[in-house]
Design an enzyme around this catalytic site. Sequence first.
Site, PDB file in Angstrom:
ATOM      1  N   CYS A 158      52.093  25.372  49.689  1.00  0.00           N
ATOM      2  CA  CYS A 158      51.299  26.435  50.302  1.00  0.00           C
ATOM      3  C   CYS A 158      52.025  27.777  50.177  1.00  0.00           C
ATOM      4  CB  CYS A 158      50.962  26.062  51.745  1.00  0.00           C
ATOM      5  SG  CYS A 158      49.480  26.896  52.321  1.00  0.00           S
ATOM      6  N   GLU A 199      51.992  16.600  52.115  1.00  0.00           N
ATOM      7  CA  GLU A 199      52.823  15.828  53.059  1.00  0.00           C
ATOM      8  C   GLU A 199      51.978  15.173  54.164  1.00  0.00           C
ATOM      9  OE1 GLU A 199      52.663  19.099  52.833  1.00  0.00           O
ATOM     10  OE2 GLU A 199      53.074  20.146  54.721  1.00  0.00           O
ATOM     11  N   HIS A 214      48.580  20.841  51.502  1.00  0.00           N
ATOM     12  CA  HIS A 214      49.703  20.162  52.181  1.00  0.00           C
ATOM     13  C   HIS A 214      49.693  18.663  51.887  1.00  0.00           C
ATOM     14  CE1 HIS A 214      51.137  23.580  54.571  1.00  0.00           C
ATOM     15  NE2 HIS A 214      49.876  23.971  54.531  1.00  0.00           N
ATOM     16  N   ARG A 272      45.168  31.160  54.755  1.00  0.00           N
ATOM     17  CA  ARG A 272      44.285  32.304  54.904  1.00  0.00           C
ATOM     18  C   ARG A 272      44.329  33.173  53.641  1.00  0.00           C
ATOM     19  NH1 ARG A 272      43.086  33.306  59.981  1.00  0.00           N
ATOM     20  NH2 ARG A 272      45.045  32.615  60.877  1.00  0.00           N
ATOM     21  N   GLN A 304      61.010   3.967  89.324  1.00  0.00           N
ATOM     22  CA  GLN A 304      60.281   3.658  90.560  1.00  0.00           C
ATOM     23  C   GLN A 304      59.509   4.887  91.061  1.00  0.00           C
ATOM     24  OE1 GLN A 304      62.807   1.858  93.585  1.00  0.00           O
ATOM     25  NE2 GLN A 304      64.169   1.058  92.020  1.00  0.00           N
TER      26      GLN A 304
HETATM   27  N1  GLN Z   1      50.611  32.129  55.204  1.00  0.00           N
HETATM   28  C1  GLN Z   1      50.012  31.590  54.017  1.00  0.00           C
HETATM   29  C2  GLN Z   1      48.505  31.637  54.079  1.00  0.00           C
HETATM   30  O1  GLN Z   1      47.934  31.716  55.147  1.00  0.00           O
HETATM   31  C3  GLN Z   1      50.484  30.178  53.758  1.00  0.00           C
HETATM   32  C4  GLN Z   1      50.024  29.214  54.789  1.00  0.00           C
HETATM   33  C5  GLN Z   1      50.755  27.912  54.741  1.00  0.00           C
HETATM   34  O2  GLN Z   1      51.829  27.819  54.149  1.00  0.00           O
HETATM   35  N2  GLN Z   1      50.224  26.905  55.399  1.00  0.00           N
HETATM   36  O3  GLN Z   1      47.857  31.558  53.059  1.00  0.00           O
END
Ligand code: GLN
Length: 542
Positions: A380, A516, A514, A469, A191
């Site tokens: 990654c 996933e 990624h 990166r 409420q």
């Molecule tokens: N730190 C790593 C890079 O920047 C892996 C990044 C990640 O796992 N998304 O390349």
Amino acid sequence: MARYIFVTGGVVSSLGKGLTTAALGVLLQARGYKVRLRKFDPYLNVDPGTMSPYQHGEVYVTDDGAETDLDLGHYERFTGVPARKTDTVTSGRVYSDVLTRERRGDYLGGTVQVIPHVTDVIKQYIQGDTGDADFVLCEVGGTVGDIEGLPFFEAMRQLVQELPHRHAILIHHTLVPYLAAAGELKTKPTQHSVKELRSIGLQPDILVCRCEHEIPDGELRKIAQFCNVRESAVIPALDVDTIYQVPISYHDAGLDREVLQAFGVTDQSGPNLGTWRQIVKGVRNPDGEVTIAVVGKYTGLADAYKSLSEALTHGGISNQVRVNLKWIDSEIFEREDAVTHLEGVHGILVPGGFGERGAEGKIAAVNYARERQIPYFGICFGMQMAVIETARNLAGISGASSTEFGPCEKAIVGLMTEWTKGNEVETRSQDSDLGGTMRLGAYDCDLVPGSRVGSIYGSGRISERHRHRYEVNIGYKDSLEDNGMVFAGLSPDGVLPEIVERTDHPWFVGVQFHPELKSKPFAPHPLFASFVAAAVTQSRLV
Ligand code: GLN
């Protein structure tokens, strides 16, 4: 013209607004409508890209390279509609747009104010790029009454007035707590929350009431009366055993029927939920189980790896098994022997990650998986650590490391300073901003004919989402391949290693992207399906 559904929350956070939005998207789709799902986050960060996973859970990345809230992952996993940059906005982005316009002189000397300037920008985001959607579902983060959220609520109020009659509705979430001492469910917080909404000019059309107990009809009626909502539009939301049951439960509780009614749409045909019933049946009746160790850094917070745990569940669905996850903080392997923690698991996964802390532990986990022939999946950062492990322990490059951890003797993994995106060259340096500057979003990858991943995907060119990166240095290809680590996937220009796999191992794959993020319960990602299948084989060996 699109119709708008605003999804808000009150009383407490974590009521599952994101799941309601995703499930309602499914229900409308299952009735034949086209949907877009959007998230509006009131915090001042421009996007969640620079926020700690402990603060905000995982960062979900879209094909077009936006770093977004994890709710967009729910939306995409449930509806299959690829999320876009335009499906997410924060107060930080809105204010930054307004201030850019102000500096450009767009406001022609006028005083810049929350109403109308900030609310106008919010309304543009709500109504922009809706394509041919019949319904645009907009979830507002946080709870009603939060100071940062006010401009979003005000923009919604204005839109409800400006759009043609019955073109925007509001679904508000509340909590109906059970007080054990009194033995009663309490409707007062609901409420109060609705009172708060009405004080800023918003009347909910539908209330979703989260509760741990069945809400008796008398209480539903009371909520309806006090909150000025039709009784049939007070939808109880009880906990369910699997999130894939949520669309079915909401349908049974009448959510989609009430939504259409609020819009004045008559639709006699019910939604076709056959696929979802099939998924739930599979999840509830597995034919065996496997245990996968996830060796990461943010293992204390399940939301930090949301898409990953979902994708592993999907891998289980495609193999008719339950996938149990054993979360392990990698730092433990820097103090204790891996055997103590990894003995008996059927697969080891090192997920994405950032920074040096815990990296040596991840390398130890890779080493264990490689030597013991346990299925290994590196995602990654997990691929980068796998490459460093082979370089150090098989190729004899003892100083092998990543420049992410500071200057090193042998930069097997180094900062990416240049790459191509479409027809453009992206360049970066050590001094680039942290926010939004990674290699982000969908990039193509060519698979080497005859490779394991080539047969898993059943295709020569794939597209997957990235967020990194640093890159594996292609200059080490020959010495790594001489030691059983094959570069099975490369960027189309042949410059960036995207996938490595081992030829002397039952299942050892590292990917720079990624996967996933693209897995769905109704379309499990091939890599997760194949990894879980390998774990099933492993479970029969031990
Ligand atoms: N730190 C790593 C890079 O920047 C892996 C990044 C990640 O796992 N998304 O390349």
